[in-house]
Write an enzyme that holds these catalytic residues in place. Structure first.
Site, mmCIF file in Angstrom:
data_model
loop_
_atom_site.group_PDB
_atom_site.id
_atom_site.type_symbol
_atom_site.label_atom_id
_atom_site.label_comp_id
_atom_site.label_asym_id
_atom_site.label_seq_id
_atom_site.Cartn_x
_atom_site.Cartn_y
_atom_site.Cartn_z
ATOM 1 C CE1 TYR A 62 22.456 12.482 8.540
ATOM 2 C CE2 TYR A 62 21.052 10.647 9.077
ATOM 3 C CZ TYR A 62 21.578 11.883 9.384
ATOM 4 O OH TYR A 62 21.186 12.506 10.549
ATOM 5 C CD GLN A 185 17.036 13.960 14.343
ATOM 6 O OE1 GLN A 185 18.134 13.756 13.874
ATOM 7 N NE2 GLN A 185 15.931 13.502 13.793
ATOM 8 C CG LEU A 216 25.274 5.416 22.987
ATOM 9 C CD1 LEU A 216 25.662 4.079 22.362
ATOM 10 C CD2 LEU A 216 25.084 5.258 24.501
HETATM 11 N N1 LIG Z 1 19.988 15.987 13.261
HETATM 12 C C1 LIG Z 1 21.293 15.858 13.185
HETATM 13 O O1 LIG Z 1 22.030 16.806 12.841
HETATM 14 C C2 LIG Z 1 21.927 14.527 13.516
HETATM 15 C C3 LIG Z 1 23.300 14.480 13.823
HETATM 16 C C4 LIG Z 1 23.853 13.231 14.151
HETATM 17 C C5 LIG Z 1 23.058 12.087 14.158
HETATM 18 N N2 LIG Z 1 21.738 12.179 13.830
HETATM 19 C C6 LIG Z 1 20.882 10.949 13.833
HETATM 20 O O2 LIG Z 1 21.066 10.261 15.051
HETATM 21 C C7 LIG Z 1 21.469 8.906 14.809
HETATM 22 C C8 LIG Z 1 22.359 8.438 15.937
HETATM 23 O O3 LIG Z 1 23.471 9.331 16.079
HETATM 24 P P1 LIG Z 1 24.918 8.781 16.413
HETATM 25 O O4 LIG Z 1 25.302 7.746 15.412
HETATM 26 O O5 LIG Z 1 25.804 9.944 16.605
HETATM 27 O O6 LIG Z 1 24.617 8.033 17.815
HETATM 28 P P2 LIG Z 1 25.545 7.523 18.996
HETATM 29 O O7 LIG Z 1 24.783 6.403 19.606
HETATM 30 O O8 LIG Z 1 25.956 8.627 19.879
HETATM 31 O O9 LIG Z 1 26.875 6.947 18.281
HETATM 32 C C9 LIG Z 1 26.805 5.796 17.501
HETATM 33 C C10 LIG Z 1 28.211 5.185 17.369
HETATM 34 O O10 LIG Z 1 28.650 4.715 18.630
HETATM 35 C C11 LIG Z 1 29.214 3.420 18.498
HETATM 36 N N3 LIG Z 1 28.300 2.514 19.217
HETATM 37 C C12 LIG Z 1 26.934 2.439 19.120
HETATM 38 N N4 LIG Z 1 26.429 1.552 19.976
HETATM 39 C C13 LIG Z 1 27.478 1.030 20.643
HETATM 40 C C14 LIG Z 1 27.593 0.053 21.656
HETATM 41 N N5 LIG Z 1 26.514 -0.551 22.155
HETATM 42 N N6 LIG Z 1 28.834 -0.232 22.131
HETATM 43 C C15 LIG Z 1 29.932 0.370 21.628
HETATM 44 N N7 LIG Z 1 29.885 1.297 20.664
HETATM 45 C C16 LIG Z 1 28.668 1.634 20.172
HETATM 46 C C17 LIG Z 1 29.338 3.146 16.999
HETATM 47 O O11 LIG Z 1 30.589 3.674 16.561
HETATM 48 P P3 LIG Z 1 31.874 2.737 16.243
HETATM 49 O O12 LIG Z 1 31.862 2.442 14.793
HETATM 50 O O13 LIG Z 1 33.055 3.606 16.599
HETATM 51 O O14 LIG Z 1 31.766 1.493 17.036
HETATM 52 C C18 LIG Z 1 28.212 4.001 16.431
HETATM 53 O O15 LIG Z 1 28.429 4.415 15.106
HETATM 54 C C19 LIG Z 1 22.102 8.938 13.412
HETATM 55 O O16 LIG Z 1 22.065 7.698 12.761
HETATM 56 C C20 LIG Z 1 21.211 9.946 12.715
HETATM 57 O O17 LIG Z 1 20.013 9.323 12.284
HETATM 58 C C21 LIG Z 1 21.169 13.369 13.536
#
Ligand SMILES: NC(=O)c1ccc[n+]([C@@H]2O[C@H](COP(=O)([O-])OP(=O)(O)OC[C@H]3O[C@@H](n4cnc5c(N)ncnc54)[C@H](OP(=O)(O)O)[C@@H]3O)[C@@H](O)[C@H]2O)c1
Length: 354
Positions: A62, A185, A216
Site C-alpha cells: 500500500y 477479505q 462503498l
Molecule cells: N484485499 C484487497 O485486495 C483490498 C482491496 C481494496 C481495499 N482493501 C482494504 O479495504 C479498505 C477500504 O477499501 P476502499 O478504500 O476501496 O473502500 P471504499 O469505502 O469502497 O472507498 C473509499 C473511498 O471512497 C471515498 N469515500 C469514503 N467515505 C466517503 C464518504 N463518507 N463520502 C464520500 N466519499 C467517501 C473516498 O474516495 P475520494 O478520495 O474519491 O473521496 C475513499 O478513498 C482499504 O483501505 C484496504 O485496507 C483491500
C-alpha cells in the site's frame, strides 16, 4: 440495535476479538494519487482508535510502503491493544521474479519488511493478498504456519482467491494440523455481491470471518457521483480523488449509479447519509465480522463511523437487497427452487446459507 466500535466480535474460528468496523489504511500516504497526508492520516487513526476501534488493515504494497510506515509510527504506544493486519504476495521489484507471489521466499521477505516498517515484533493477522495460481498451496500454508510457530504472525487469513481453492486449503490445514485461515477479505458491497455465490457461504461453513473491502465501491455508494461522471476525466465531485480509479476498476457504471440512487433515496427517508446506509447493509449480512472502512478525510471517517448507529428494518433491507440483486447462477438457483427444496429437505425448513 446500534453498535459501537468496542462491541468486539470473534474473528472466524479464533478467539481474537475485533471491532465491527476495521480501519483500512490504503489511504494513508499520497503515493497512489488518492490518499491522505501524514497529519490527516494521523487524525483518522486517532479518531478510530480513540473510539475503541482495534482492527487496522494495511499491506506491504500500500502506497509503496507508506501505509505500513505511517501506521507503525502511529501505533507506537497502543501496540499491544491493537490488531495489526497486513498482507503479502503482490510486491514487484524489477528484475526479481521472487519478490512477489505466494511462495515461501516472497512470504518470509515480505514479513520481515512489514515488521520493520510497522516497528513491531509480530503481526496479529497476515493475509495472502492474491492467489498466484502457481505456488503449491501446501507451500503457502506450511510457510504461514512456520511464521505462526516462530511467533512472528499470530493468525493467518486469505483474500482474492477462488472459493474452491480456499476450501481446499482449509481442509489441508486442518488435516495437517497447520494454522487455519481465520478470515476472508473480499470485495463486497451493494454493487459487488458475487461473493454471495460461493465465497461467503464457504467462509461461514469453514470458520473464516468475512471482512468486506471496498464497501462503498470506492465511493460510488456515497452518492456523490452522477451520470456525468461515467466516462469523465479529471478530478471528481466534492474533491473526490478516485473517480478515474473507479472508472478503471468498473465500479462507476450506469448499473452501480442505479443502485446508489436507491441507497440515496432510502437514506434520505431515514435521515442518514447514503454511505451510512450502504455500510450498515454490510453489517447486517450473514458471515460479516468486520467491514473495512475506506476514508481519505476526517469528515468521511465520521460519516462512515455513524453507520454503526443505523438500524435497518427487514423491509428496508429487502429494498436494498432488491436494488443490488445479482443472479446466483447454478447450482444455487436450482437448489433454491421449490421442487428441489421439497425433495432435499424432506419437508424440513432449512437455512439456505446464501
Ligand atoms: N484485499 C484487497 O485486495 C483490498 C482491496 C481494496 C481495499 N482493501 C482494504 O479495504 C479498505 C477500504 O477499501 P476502499 O478504500 O476501496 O473502500 P471504499 O469505502 O469502497 O472507498 C473509499 C473511498 O471512497 C471515498 N469515500 C469514503 N467515505 C466517503 C464518504 N463518507 N463520502 C464520500 N466519499 C467517501 C473516498 O474516495 P475520494 O478520495 O474519491 O473521496 C475513499 O478513498 C482499504 O483501505 C484496504 O485496507 C483491500
Amino acid at each position: 440495535m446500534a453498535l459501537a466500535l468496542d462491541d468486539y466480535r470473534l474473528l472466524g474460528r479464533s478467539g481474537l476479538r475485533v471491532s465491527p468496523l476495521a480501519l483500512g489504511t490504503a489511504t494513508f500516504g499520497t503515493e497512489w494519487g488518492w490518499g491522505a497526508e501524514r497529519a490527516e492520516a494521523r487524525q483518522l487513526f486517532d479518531r478510530y482508535v480513540g473510539l475503541g476501534g482495534n482492527l487496522l488493515d494495511t499491506a506491504d504494497t500500500y502506497t509503496e510502503g507508506s501505509s505500513e510506515r505511517l501506521l507503525g509510527e502511529f501505533v507506537h504506544e497502543e501496540r499491544e491493544r491493537l490488531v495489526l493486519a497486513t498482507k503479502y504476495s503482490t510486491l514487484r521489484r524489477p528484475g526479481d521474479p521472487n519478490s512477489g507471489g505466494g511462495h515461501r521466499k516472497a512470504l518470509f521477505g515480505s514479513v520481515e519488511g512489514s515488521l520493520r516498517r510497522l516497528g513491531t515484533d509480530y503481526l496479529d493477522l497476515l493475509y495472502l493478498h492474491v492467489w498466484d495460481f502457481r505456488t503449491p498451496v501446501e507451500e503457502v500454508l506450511r510457510g504461514l504456519d512456520d511464521l505462526v510457530r516462530q511467533g512472528k504472525v499470530l493468525y493467518v487469513a486469505i483474500s482474492n482467491t477462488p472459493a474452491w481453492q480456499v476450501s481446499r486449503m482449509q481442509a489441508i490445514a486442518d488435516l495437517r494440523g497447520w494454522s487455519p485461515l481465520v478470515a476472508l477479505q473480499v470485495e463486497y458491497s451493494l454493487i459487488e455481491r458475487t461473493a454471495e455465490r460461493d465465497l461467503i457461504p464457504m467462509a461461514r461453513e469453514l470458520g473464516l470471518g468475512v471482512v468486506p473491502y471496498s464497501p462503498l465501491g470506492g465511493g460510488v455508494l456515497s452518492g456523490k457521483y452522477g451520470r456525468e461522471d461515467v466516462g469523465a476525466t479529471g478530478a471528481g465531485p466534492d474533491g473526490s480523488t478516485r473517480r478515474s480509479h473507479n472508472l478503471a476498476l468498473g465500479t462507476l457504471t450506469e448499473r452501480s449509479l442505479g443502485v446508489a440512487g436507491v441507497v440515496r433515496e432510502l437514506a434520505g427517508e431515514m435521515g442518514h447519509t447514503p454511505a451510512q446506509v450502504a455500510l450498515a447493509w454490510t453489517l447486517r449480512k450473514p458471515g460479516v465480522t468486520s467491514t473495512l472502512l475506506g476514508a481519505r478525510t476526517p469528515a468521511q471517517l465520521e460519516d462512515n463511523l455513524a453507520a454503526l448507529a443505523v438500524e435497518l428494518t427487514d423491509t428496508q433491507l429487502a429494498r436494498l437487497d432488491a436494488a443490488g440483486a445479482i443472479a446466483l447462477g447454478q447450482p444455487h438457483d436450482l437448489l433454491a427452487s421449490e421442487p428441489i427444496r421439497q425433495v432435499t429437505t424432506g419437508g424440513l425448513r432449512i437455512e439456505t446459507r446464501r
